[in-house]
Structure formats: structure tokens, C-alpha cells
Design a protein around this motif. Sequence first.
Motif: not given
Length: 506
Positions: A71-77, A197-198, A204-205
Motif C-alpha cells: 500500500l502506497a498512499p499519497c496523502s495523510t487522508a 501520525a495516524v 490523526l494526531f
Amino acid sequence: MEPAGRRTGWQIARRLHYAARMSRPHAPDPLLLDRLGALLGPQGFVTDPDLVTPWLTDWRDRYRGETPALLAPCSTAQVVEVVRLAAGARVALVPQGGNTGTVGGATPPADGSALLLSLRRMNRIRAISAEDNAVIAEAGVILSDLHDAAAAIGRRFPLSLAAKGSATIGGLVSTNAGGTQVLRFGPMRALVLGIEAVLPDGSLFDGLATLRKDNRGYDLRQLLTGAEGTLGVVTAAALRLVPAVAARAVAWVGVPDPRAALALLRRLEERTGEAVESFELVPDNALALVLRNIGGARAPLSEPCPWNVLVEAVGTAGGPDPRDALEQTLAAAIEDGLVVDATLAANEAQAEALWALRESISEAEKIDGPSLKHDISVPVSEMPAFLEREREQIEARYPGSRIIAFGHLGDGNIHFNLLPPEDAPRRPWIAEHGAAASALVHDRVAAVGGSLSAEHGIGQAKLDEFARLTDPVRLNALRAIKRAIDPLGIMNPGKLVPLASGGEDQ
């Protein structure tokens, strides 16, 4: 049913054991994978073996895992949603940055039960300020790119290591990385101003404020730094910057023994103040490995010395010239017999060539063949005697073996590596003697109040030894923190936190 207050300790322990068993991660199912694929798209949901396989093995080739998907997300969301979905399905996640760690901390389990969560696509520098002396960088920012960004505004990020071209900020934070400038600036923990950090439940912190003072109770920033991804996924960090270097002086110095090296360091500190930022100890056998295995490497001194140090002193704009101070101090040390020989780099190219000798040691060892690696620290005052005493005793205990001990003498961190005898097949020798030899090294470190992990972390490589040598009070506190923040046990299971007897803790 008896009231909770009247339950026996055995009943409470049984209930906790049952709860822990119920919370063990599950294998990913097709429905979860479909949801993650829809969320991340083809660039962020990768199953092609040719693309996934390079990330399933640790840097030292000691551990190999499997995963249904990278898994390679591109955003914090997207990270928030990934963790939320994984938590809902009770599926484990293994966060990974540049995969340059040395203790298997970013390698997924071999049974394919976890998803590999890569932060490399999150590589933006969100903000940088010379006025604040701070930068906010996402987890996938490569260390050398951060160096370049800081230099562009007349600042620098004062942490460097050999893997700077591939190590990422998230990995450096999560492992509390050290490197060659800890002597003056401390490890990563001392440079982290804030963290985003998640957490394991998908919350979300947001702690990215670049405050120098913030006295609001428990410091989650420090808790997440060095947690090796077991308490959440670091998505960004606010980091401290310092003024750019206006001048630097780099010298390679031959000394008779580690005692002379430490005495030289203290003399340099007296004569130059805080100008000395790096002081790296290199024995002759480590240098010989580099000269033999790394193309283009050249001996820095005309004659070999039993021990060497690489010294870097720096100056800022308007300050004293570090080269003059270093040159005068080394000349006096040669006259006093503290130094055997020395060479001072005349330009940047020569300085980089000297640094390449030090930074190539790990690669030269890898080319040479398998060995037993020990990332240890002891009180600085104990280090010279430890090196001389333990090197002699361990080599006598295992005839024909060789100790290569190099690294950051000024902060008490040495990479104390044991090479098998030259006439022995390495892997069989390590299989037969490795566990006992490493236990002996760690016992000797513990006897002088040291640590079996100075800067590389625990990962999975040191779990058993960490459990064996660590105060139970400390271990219980680590387990309690892990259970409190990650009750489902989905964040990087099998790393850093040893299981309690019976295996009921995640």
C-alpha cells in the motif's frame, strides 16, 4: 458472576489472556483488499511481484516476508483511511520507509498475514523557515533531499548517515536514528519538534507545531519517536534546523589505541569548543576491508596505523576558522605522541573522499560476507577499555574470529562486529556459534551499564536478547503502552515489544 472487585488474580489474568488472543490480527480478506484498491488506485495499491518483491527483504538479507499487497498512499487522508479499514478488519500493517534498517523492523511477517504500508510517495516538504529554524517534511522525504532544501535557505539539518540517499524522514523518526553528528546535536529525538501520525484506530494526531516549549503533559511526540511503527504511522515531522556551515575541516588521524583517540577528542573539545561535530573511530582492519572491497578507495596515510579517527570541525559565518584550530591541535598532539600521523583535507573533494572511507565500512563488510553485527553503546569513559579487553577475550574464545569495531566514539556508540574465521564457511559458522557469541557480547555490554541497541533499534532481530537483558519493569511498561494505544495489535506486530511469557501480548 462475581463482582469485578472480587475476582482473583488468576481470573483477571485469564480474561486478559483471552482478550489478547481475540485481538490478534487477522489475515487480509478479498473484501478489504478490494476496498483498499479502490481507495489507493493502481499507483497506491501494488500487487505486481516484480514491484513488491524488492521491499520484502531487509537491507542485510536476513529476513524475508510476504504480503498480499504493498500500500502506497499519497496523502495523510489516505493513510487515515487505510488504518481505519485495517483496524476494522483487524489486519496488521507494517510501515516502511526507505527500507535501510538493519534489524528487520520494516520487513513483513513470512506468513503473508500483514499488509506492507509504504510512505515513500508522501515526499513533500510542506514548509521550511529560516526564521523558525524549522522544516515540516512528510515521512517519505529522503534525507539527502532534506539536506538540499535546508541548504537552499542557508540552513542545514544536522543529521547524516551513510544511507542518506535512500533513508526517509519517517523511518529516521521511527527508529530514532543516530548518525555521525550525534556528538554535538544528539539523535533524531533531539531534532524532532513535532509529529503528525495516524494512530492504530485511524485517528490523526496533529502535533506539527514547531514549538520549543510545550509543557502539556505526556509528550506523544517523544513516545512516537523510536517506536518503530508499533504505536502508529508517522506521516510527517517538524524538524529543527541550524545555521549552515561556512567552513569545515576534515582530517584522518592515526592513533596508537582507543585511549589515545578519546584523549585526542577531549583535547580538541578544549581547543575548539563545539566546533568538532564528528569523531569517528576506524580500526585498521575496517579500513583494510574498504580498501579491498570498494573500488576507488585509497589509503589516507602513508603507513597503516592500528587505529584511526575521522574528525570533522565546522565553523559558521563570522566565526573562527576550524581548519587553523584543527591543524594546530593535531600538530601539538603529534609532538606529544598522542597522534602517530594525520592528513588534513585540502579541499571538499578530499574531505568527501575521507568520509567515503568511513561511510563505506558497512558496504565493505556486506561484500566481504556475513558477520555478526552488534550496535552497542557503553559510557564514553568505558569505551577504550571495553574495546581492548573484549576484543582480545572474544577473539580468544572463538579462535580465528576477528572483531571489527568502528563508529561514534564520542557518544559511546560502536558497531562491534564479529567476523568468522577466514578458513570457516561463514553461514554454517554463524549458525553454530552466532547466538552464543552475540549473547556473550551483549552480556559484556550489560556488565558495564551499556545498551545492546544504540541507534539501530530492536526490530525483530534483537527481540529475544532485549527480553533477556532488560529490566522487567521496563518491559512491562512497554507492553502496557503498546496495549493501551494499539489494543488490536495491528501496528507492526512482532517488532520492538517482546511478548510476555505465554505469548499473550501483541
